[in-house]
Design a protein around this motif. Structure first.
Motif, PDB file in Angstrom:
ATOM      1  N   PRO A 116      -0.698   5.530  10.807  1.00 28.10           N
ATOM      2  CA  PRO A 116      -1.915   5.819  10.046  1.00 28.10           C
ATOM      3  C   PRO A 116      -3.040   4.901  10.514  1.00 28.10           C
ATOM      4  O   PRO A 116      -2.792   3.766  10.958  1.00 28.10           O
ATOM      5  CB  PRO A 116      -1.515   5.499   8.596  1.00 28.10           C
ATOM      6  CG  PRO A 116      -0.023   5.602   8.597  1.00 28.10           C
ATOM      7  CD  PRO A 116       0.434   5.153   9.948  1.00 28.10           C
ATOM      8  N   PRO A 117      -4.282   5.348  10.426  1.00 28.82           N
ATOM      9  CA  PRO A 117      -5.424   4.554  10.926  1.00 28.82           C
ATOM     10  C   PRO A 117      -5.486   3.133  10.364  1.00 28.82           C
ATOM     11  O   PRO A 117      -5.837   2.193  11.096  1.00 28.82           O
ATOM     12  CB  PRO A 117      -6.642   5.381  10.486  1.00 28.82           C
ATOM     13  CG  PRO A 117      -6.129   6.772  10.408  1.00 28.82           C
ATOM     14  CD  PRO A 117      -4.721   6.660   9.914  1.00 28.82           C
ATOM     15  N   ASP A 118      -5.140   2.924   9.088  1.00 32.27           N
ATOM     16  CA  ASP A 118      -5.274   1.593   8.510  1.00 32.27           C
ATOM     17  C   ASP A 118      -4.158   0.636   8.932  1.00 32.27           C
ATOM     18  O   ASP A 118      -4.164  -0.533   8.534  1.00 32.27           O
ATOM     19  CB  ASP A 118      -5.369   1.656   6.983  1.00 32.27           C
ATOM     20  CG  ASP A 118      -4.244   2.486   6.382  1.00 32.27           C
ATOM     21  OD1 ASP A 118      -3.617   3.261   7.115  1.00 32.27           O
ATOM     22  OD2 ASP A 118      -4.002   2.345   5.165  1.00 32.27           O
ATOM     23  N   LEU A 119      -3.191   1.102   9.718  1.00 29.61           N
ATOM     24  CA  LEU A 119      -2.119   0.235  10.211  1.00 29.61           C
ATOM     25  C   LEU A 119      -2.240  -0.023  11.713  1.00 29.61           C
ATOM     26  O   LEU A 119      -1.417  -0.742  12.268  1.00 29.61           O
ATOM     27  CB  LEU A 119      -0.747   0.839   9.899  1.00 29.61           C
ATOM     28  CG  LEU A 119      -0.336   0.926   8.439  1.00 29.61           C
ATOM     29  CD1 LEU A 119       1.060   1.495   8.307  1.00 29.61           C
ATOM     30  CD2 LEU A 119      -0.410  -0.442   7.759  1.00 29.61           C
ATOM     31  N   ARG A 120      -3.243   0.522  12.334  1.00 25.97           N
ATOM     32  CA  ARG A 120      -3.393   0.321  13.783  1.00 25.97           C
ATOM     33  C   ARG A 120      -4.108  -0.980  14.086  1.00 25.97           C
ATOM     34  O   ARG A 120      -4.883  -1.454  13.285  1.00 25.97           O
ATOM     35  CB  ARG A 120      -4.168   1.499  14.391  1.00 25.97           C
ATOM     36  CG  ARG A 120      -3.392   2.812  14.319  1.00 25.97           C
ATOM     37  CD  ARG A 120      -4.223   3.967  14.851  1.00 25.97           C
ATOM     38  NE  ARG A 120      -3.541   5.229  14.638  1.00 25.97           N
ATOM     39  CZ  ARG A 120      -4.109   6.410  14.807  1.00 25.97           C
ATOM     40  NH1 ARG A 120      -5.374   6.478  15.201  1.00 25.97           N
ATOM     41  NH2 ARG A 120      -3.433   7.519  14.594  1.00 25.97           N
ATOM     42  N   THR A 125       0.246   3.781   1.706  1.00 26.19           N
ATOM     43  CA  THR A 125       0.363   4.225   3.106  1.00 26.19           C
ATOM     44  C   THR A 125       1.666   3.734   3.724  1.00 26.19           C
ATOM     45  O   THR A 125       2.368   4.479   4.415  1.00 26.19           O
ATOM     46  CB  THR A 125      -0.829   3.699   3.934  1.00 26.19           C
ATOM     47  OG1 THR A 125      -2.036   4.230   3.400  1.00 26.19           O
ATOM     48  CG2 THR A 125      -0.693   4.104   5.397  1.00 26.19           C
ATOM     49  N   GLU A 126       2.000   2.475   3.463  1.00 24.80           N
ATOM     50  CA  GLU A 126       3.232   1.907   4.016  1.00 24.80           C
ATOM     51  C   GLU A 126       4.466   2.561   3.418  1.00 24.80           C
ATOM     52  O   GLU A 126       5.434   2.869   4.126  1.00 24.80           O
ATOM     53  CB  GLU A 126       3.247   0.396   3.776  1.00 24.80           C
ATOM     54  CG  GLU A 126       2.162  -0.351   4.542  1.00 24.80           C
ATOM     55  CD  GLU A 126       2.021  -1.792   4.085  1.00 24.80           C
ATOM     56  OE1 GLU A 126       2.827  -2.632   4.523  1.00 24.80           O
ATOM     57  OE2 GLU A 126       1.121  -2.069   3.264  1.00 24.80           O
ATOM     58  N   THR A 134       0.826  -1.213   0.000  1.00 28.85           N
ATOM     59  CA  THR A 134       0.000   0.000   0.000  1.00 28.85           C
ATOM     60  C   THR A 134       0.861   1.264   0.000  1.00 28.85           C
ATOM     61  O   THR A 134       1.981   1.283   0.540  1.00 28.85           O
ATOM     62  CB  THR A 134      -0.933   0.029   1.218  1.00 28.85           C
ATOM     63  OG1 THR A 134      -0.149   0.182   2.413  1.00 28.85           O
ATOM     64  CG2 THR A 134      -1.757  -1.238   1.313  1.00 28.85           C
TER      65      THR A 134
END
Length: 221
Positions: free
Chosen positions: A217-221, A186-187, A184
């Motif tokens: 980031p929210p999608d990694l929590r 995000t990563e 992703t």
């Protein structure tokens, strides 16, 4: 856990994969240690001394451990197994030095059954990185490989994990690009934003720095 399947080029991997080379070297050292322990055991028993029998027991135990490592290593050093079992992770080049290239990778070190993820930055210095431009910021898809020799993790986290580039398993640039695109944005962005932390990670004993979940980031929590 995200996996990436591709056909491993064994000839290429045997030539450039430094993880495989390290495991193979460990097996040779273990076999030599076992041989020395067996020879020492025989010499101590031959001495006929009481203290020699006690030391012989220690040598037998040492030989057994060394043989276990030698037998365990081929199972762990299968190139296909290393790539198939490892989670696909992002890594970026954070420094290109005459002595090698330093990678900064983002890895979830929590075991699969853990209730929460445990994200960490890890570094690895490699001698060569075929298929990549050796420039800071270059995106290097890799797999996370457990390198500790314990039969299982301690608690809910793996203790020693390293990053093994996909480029060490294939010459095909399209495969590398596909792996890069599977990760992703995000990563990739998180790694880019934390490049300045690489020197700090390198200075740690484990080459690992845990990230605060509140800063992810929210999608990694």
């Amino acid at each position: 856990m995200r996996h990436f399947e591709f056909v491993v080029d064994r000839e290429h991997a045997h030539a450039v994969n430094e993880t495989f080379t390290g495991l193979r070297r460990m097996r040779v050292v273990a076999l030599l240690a076992a041989g020395l322990a067996v020879a020492a055991t025989a010499a101590l028993l031959w001495s006929g001394q009481a203290w020699g029998y006690l030391l012989a027991i220690v040598c037998v135990l040492a030989a057994a451990i060394a043989l276990w490592v030698a037998l365990w290593t081929p199972h762990r050093s299968s190139i296909e197994k290393l790539y198939n079992d490892g989670a696909l992770v992002p890594a970026v080049i954070c420094a290109a030095e005459p002595s090698g290239i330093v990678l900064l990778a983002l890895v979830d070190i929590a075991e699969p059954a853990a209730a929460e993820r445990s994200w960490a930055l890890i570094t690895r210095k490699v001698r060569a990185l075929p298929g990549h431009d050796p420039m800071p910021g270059e995106r290097v898809p890799a797999v996370a490989v457990r390198t500790d020799r314990a039969p299982r993790q301690v608690g809910e986290r793996w203790q020693l994990v390293t990053a093994m580039p996909i480029a060490w398993g294939t010459r095909d640039s399209e495969v590398i690009d596909q792996a890069r695109g599977t990760i992703t944005e995000t990563e990739w962005r998180l790694l880019a934003d934390n490049l300045a932390l690489a020197p700090r990670v390198v200075r740690t004993a484990t080459k690992r720095l845990m990230l605060d979940p509140q800063h992810l980031p929210p999608d990694l929590r």
